[in-house]
Motif scaffolding. Structure first.
Motif, PDB file in Angstrom:
ATOM      1  N   GLY A 129      35.004  48.671  41.300  1.00 48.73           N
ATOM      2  CA  GLY A 129      35.719  47.769  42.196  1.00 48.73           C
ATOM      3  C   GLY A 129      35.897  46.399  41.562  1.00 48.73           C
ATOM      4  O   GLY A 129      35.791  46.233  40.335  1.00 48.73           O
ATOM      5  N   TYR A 130      36.160  45.414  42.407  1.00 43.46           N
ATOM      6  CA  TYR A 130      36.355  44.044  41.941  1.00 43.46           C
ATOM      7  C   TYR A 130      35.569  43.099  42.840  1.00 43.46           C
ATOM      8  O   TYR A 130      35.603  43.229  44.066  1.00 43.46           O
ATOM      9  N   ASP A 131      34.885  42.154  42.225  1.00 39.73           N
ATOM     10  CA  ASP A 131      34.132  41.158  42.989  1.00 39.73           C
ATOM     11  C   ASP A 131      34.399  39.786  42.375  1.00 39.73           C
ATOM     12  O   ASP A 131      33.921  39.468  41.283  1.00 39.73           O
ATOM     13  N   PHE A 132      35.180  38.978  43.092  1.00 39.64           N
ATOM     14  CA  PHE A 132      35.561  37.643  42.613  1.00 39.64           C
ATOM     15  C   PHE A 132      34.657  36.551  43.181  1.00 39.64           C
ATOM     16  O   PHE A 132      34.863  35.376  42.901  1.00 39.64           O
ATOM     17  N   THR A 133      33.671  36.948  43.986  1.00 37.57           N
ATOM     18  CA  THR A 133      32.903  35.982  44.759  1.00 37.57           C
ATOM     19  C   THR A 133      32.242  34.918  43.899  1.00 37.57           C
ATOM     20  O   THR A 133      32.279  33.725  44.225  1.00 37.57           O
ATOM     21  N   SER A 134      31.634  35.325  42.790  1.00 37.93           N
ATOM     22  CA  SER A 134      30.873  34.361  41.981  1.00 37.93           C
ATOM     23  C   SER A 134      31.751  33.293  41.354  1.00 37.93           C
ATOM     24  O   SER A 134      31.273  32.218  40.993  1.00 37.93           O
ATOM     25  N   PHE A 135      33.055  33.566  41.229  1.00 39.18           N
ATOM     26  CA  PHE A 135      33.953  32.581  40.630  1.00 39.18           C
ATOM     27  C   PHE A 135      34.086  31.335  41.514  1.00 39.18           C
ATOM     28  O   PHE A 135      34.530  30.286  41.042  1.00 39.18           O
ATOM     29  N   PHE A 136      33.707  31.455  42.780  1.00 35.18           N
ATOM     30  CA  PHE A 136      33.848  30.348  43.724  1.00 35.18           C
ATOM     31  C   PHE A 136      32.519  29.659  44.032  1.00 35.18           C
ATOM     32  O   PHE A 136      32.458  28.805  44.916  1.00 35.18           O
ATOM     33  N   ASP A 137      31.460  30.038  43.300  1.00 32.33           N
ATOM     34  CA  ASP A 137      30.131  29.519  43.623  1.00 32.33           C
ATOM     35  C   ASP A 137      30.060  27.995  43.576  1.00 32.33           C
ATOM     36  O   ASP A 137      29.403  27.373  44.428  1.00 32.33           O
ATOM     37  N   ASP A 138      30.704  27.383  42.588  1.00 27.84           N
ATOM     38  CA  ASP A 138      30.560  25.937  42.414  1.00 27.84           C
ATOM     39  C   ASP A 138      31.339  25.135  43.447  1.00 27.84           C
ATOM     40  O   ASP A 138      30.979  23.996  43.743  1.00 27.84           O
ATOM     41  N   ILE A 139      32.408  25.708  43.968  1.00 21.67           N
ATOM     42  CA  ILE A 139      33.222  24.959  44.934  1.00 21.67           C
ATOM     43  C   ILE A 139      32.808  25.273  46.374  1.00 21.67           C
ATOM     44  O   ILE A 139      33.137  24.526  47.302  1.00 21.67           O
ATOM     45  N   ARG A 140      32.048  26.347  46.568  1.00 24.60           N
ATOM     46  CA  ARG A 140      31.708  26.799  47.930  1.00 24.60           C
ATOM     47  C   ARG A 140      31.059  25.698  48.785  1.00 24.60           C
ATOM     48  O   ARG A 140      31.470  25.497  49.945  1.00 24.60           O
TER      49      ARG A 140
ATOM     50  N   PRO B 220      29.053  36.684  26.149  1.00 26.71           N
ATOM     51  CA  PRO B 220      28.815  37.278  24.831  1.00 26.71           C
ATOM     52  C   PRO B 220      28.510  38.767  24.886  1.00 26.71           C
ATOM     53  O   PRO B 220      28.806  39.509  23.950  1.00 26.71           O
ATOM     54  N   ASP B 221      27.948  39.235  25.995  1.00 28.20           N
ATOM     55  CA  ASP B 221      27.545  40.648  26.061  1.00 28.20           C
ATOM     56  C   ASP B 221      28.730  41.578  26.319  1.00 28.20           C
ATOM     57  O   ASP B 221      28.745  42.721  25.844  1.00 28.20           O
ATOM     58  N   THR B 222      29.738  41.093  27.064  1.00 32.58           N
ATOM     59  CA  THR B 222      30.862  41.963  27.425  1.00 32.58           C
ATOM     60  C   THR B 222      32.182  41.551  26.782  1.00 32.58           C
ATOM     61  O   THR B 222      33.103  42.360  26.688  1.00 32.58           O
ATOM     62  N   GLY B 223      32.285  40.283  26.386  1.00 34.11           N
ATOM     63  CA  GLY B 223      33.563  39.797  25.866  1.00 34.11           C
ATOM     64  C   GLY B 223      34.525  39.361  26.956  1.00 34.11           C
ATOM     65  O   GLY B 223      35.604  38.838  26.669  1.00 34.11           O
ATOM     66  N   TRP B 224      34.139  39.579  28.225  1.00 37.66           N
ATOM     67  CA  TRP B 224      34.964  39.107  29.337  1.00 37.66           C
ATOM     68  C   TRP B 224      34.569  37.680  29.703  1.00 37.66           C
ATOM     69  O   TRP B 224      33.789  37.050  28.996  1.00 37.66           O
ATOM     70  N   TYR B 225      35.051  37.204  30.822  1.00 36.24           N
ATOM     71  CA  TYR B 225      34.945  35.783  31.117  1.00 36.24           C
ATOM     72  C   TYR B 225      34.277  35.533  32.466  1.00 36.24           C
ATOM     73  O   TYR B 225      34.268  36.388  33.344  1.00 36.24           O
ATOM     74  N   HIS B 226      33.755  34.330  32.586  1.00 35.97           N
ATOM     75  CA  HIS B 226      33.330  33.837  33.897  1.00 35.97           C
ATOM     76  C   HIS B 226      34.155  32.594  34.207  1.00 35.97           C
ATOM     77  O   HIS B 226      34.396  31.760  33.324  1.00 35.97           O
ATOM     78  N   TYR B 227      34.586  32.488  35.455  1.00 34.66           N
ATOM     79  CA  TYR B 227      35.407  31.361  35.903  1.00 34.66           C
ATOM     80  C   TYR B 227      34.591  30.534  36.887  1.00 34.66           C
ATOM     81  O   TYR B 227      33.986  31.084  37.806  1.00 34.66           O
ATOM     82  N   ALA B 228      34.572  29.239  36.675  1.00 36.24           N
ATOM     83  CA  ALA B 228      33.781  28.363  37.541  1.00 36.24           C
ATOM     84  C   ALA B 228      34.557  27.084  37.832  1.00 36.24           C
ATOM     85  O   ALA B 228      34.217  26.006  37.348  1.00 36.24           O
TER      86      ALA B 228
END
Length: 349
Positions: free
Chosen positions: A38-49, A302-310
């Motif tokens: 699935g998809y979970d975008f929740t953590s991308f909004f942690d800093d603005i929440r 570094p482990d997956t090569g994907w990104y985190h957005y914050a």
């Protein structure tokens, strides 16, 4: 003679915040994939929440339309974003989502009906603006009452990339002055305060163009009390217009991007509108407004090569965080300098 008691005045207030484009490129949804598929975008909004949840009304522009069928998920230039984006917006605390953008018809009627059915069934408390899945919905004026203030909200786009829908009522567009003025008159009659969210302007330009300025004045003269714009993917300044009836109307010409995977430093800088609406015996008006800078921090895992957005307020962005940014040129100083130049009108075109 006995001193007369001071006249009692009743004031009520609503605080409102608005953020720019939630622009879900493929790197964003690939990075949000869960082990279960699935998809979970929740953590991308942690800093603005925490900021979002401090406001009575929290608004965001969902630039890309949402789809339920995984086979329709797609990125630029024809966007279709996972329906799970809606869950992240609700979890963060947004209670107003604007959808009228040049990309909202990218997936034709399916995108609009998927998006709205999910919001209406799962998060009926969230006000959706700018797109409609029925003629009845299109004719229903959005008026939200908070703290005794009735606030009407309208949302329009300048146009669509994917051609116009056969059912013109599906997307609210800036087509004619008279049609929009009629909407404004109806909104004004039904509320104490009118907000217009406008999708307009030229991409990657730091100053409003003639189209934005012309429409902003039309909206102010027609009865809008607050105008919040987007589309250029960069921040443009906030200014105050004088309406023909003498009201002062703040205009945030563009809040830029909030979350995206664009690749230039200027697209990492966003804006947050922070507004206090007051109502007293004279009526409702903007008591305070401010344009605050945000920055979209993208870090590579570094482990997956994907990104985190914050994405976060620039005031929460540190040199240590900036050193981890995937996009070059995003130091705290560079972001603050660009913001200051935009606000002062000295940024390049």
């Amino acid at each position: 003679p006995a001193q007369q008691p001071a006249e009692q005045t009743t004031e009520s207030r609503v605080t409102l915040m608005a953020l720019g484009d939630d622009l879900i490129h493929n790197c964003v949804y690939w990075s949000a994939q869960t082990p279960e598929g699935g998809y979970d975008f929740t953590s991308f909004f942690d800093d603005i929440r925490p900021t979002v949840q401090q406001y009575d009304l929290a608004c965001i522009n969902q630039e890309t339309i949402l789809v339920k069928d995984r086979n329709l998920i797609e990125s630029y230039p024809v966007f279709g974003s996972p329906i799970g984006v809606a869950d992240a917006l609700a979890d963060t605390g947004f209670n107003v989502v604007t959808f009228a953008s040049n990309h909202c018809y990218d997936k034709k009627e399916t995108g609009i009906t998927d998006t709205l059915s999910y919001f209406h069934e799962t998060y009926p408390e969230i006000t959706t603006l700018g797109i409609h899945d029925s003629q009845e919905d299109a004719q229903t004026l959005r008026v939200v009452e908070k703290n005794g203030i009735r606030i009407a909200m309208l949302n329009y786009t300048y146009g669509l990339n994917g051609g116009a829908p056969g059912k013109a009522w599906m997307v609210d567009r800036l087509v004619t002055f008279d049609a929009v003025k009629a909407d404004l008159a109806r909104a004004k009659e039904a509320s104490d305060f009118v907000i217009v969210f406008a999708h307009w302007g030229e991409e990657d330009t730091f100053r409003p163009n003639d189209y934005e300025k012309t429409w902003a004045q039309v909206l102010a003269d027609g009865g809008a009390d607050l105008i919040i714009g987007g589309h250029p993917h960069v921040v443009q300044p906030a200014r105050v217009l004088m309406a023909e009836d003498g009201r002062e109307v703040p205009v945030f010409y563009s809040l830029g991007n909030f979350l995206s995977h664009q690749t230039q430093a200027k697209n990492m800088l966003g804006g947050m509108a922070s507004v206090t609406i007051c109502k007293d015996e004279t009526g409702a008006y903007v008591e305070h407004y401010e344009l605050l800078p945000t920055v979209n921090l993208i870090t590579k895992k570094p482990d997956t090569g994907w990104y985190h957005y914050a994405p976060m307020l620039l005031s929460d962005y540190t040199s240590e965080l900036a050193a981890t940014h995937h996009i070059a040129g995003c130091s705290v100083e560079a972001m603050q300098t660009l913001f200051d130049q935009i606000v002062s009108g000295t940024a390049g075109t």
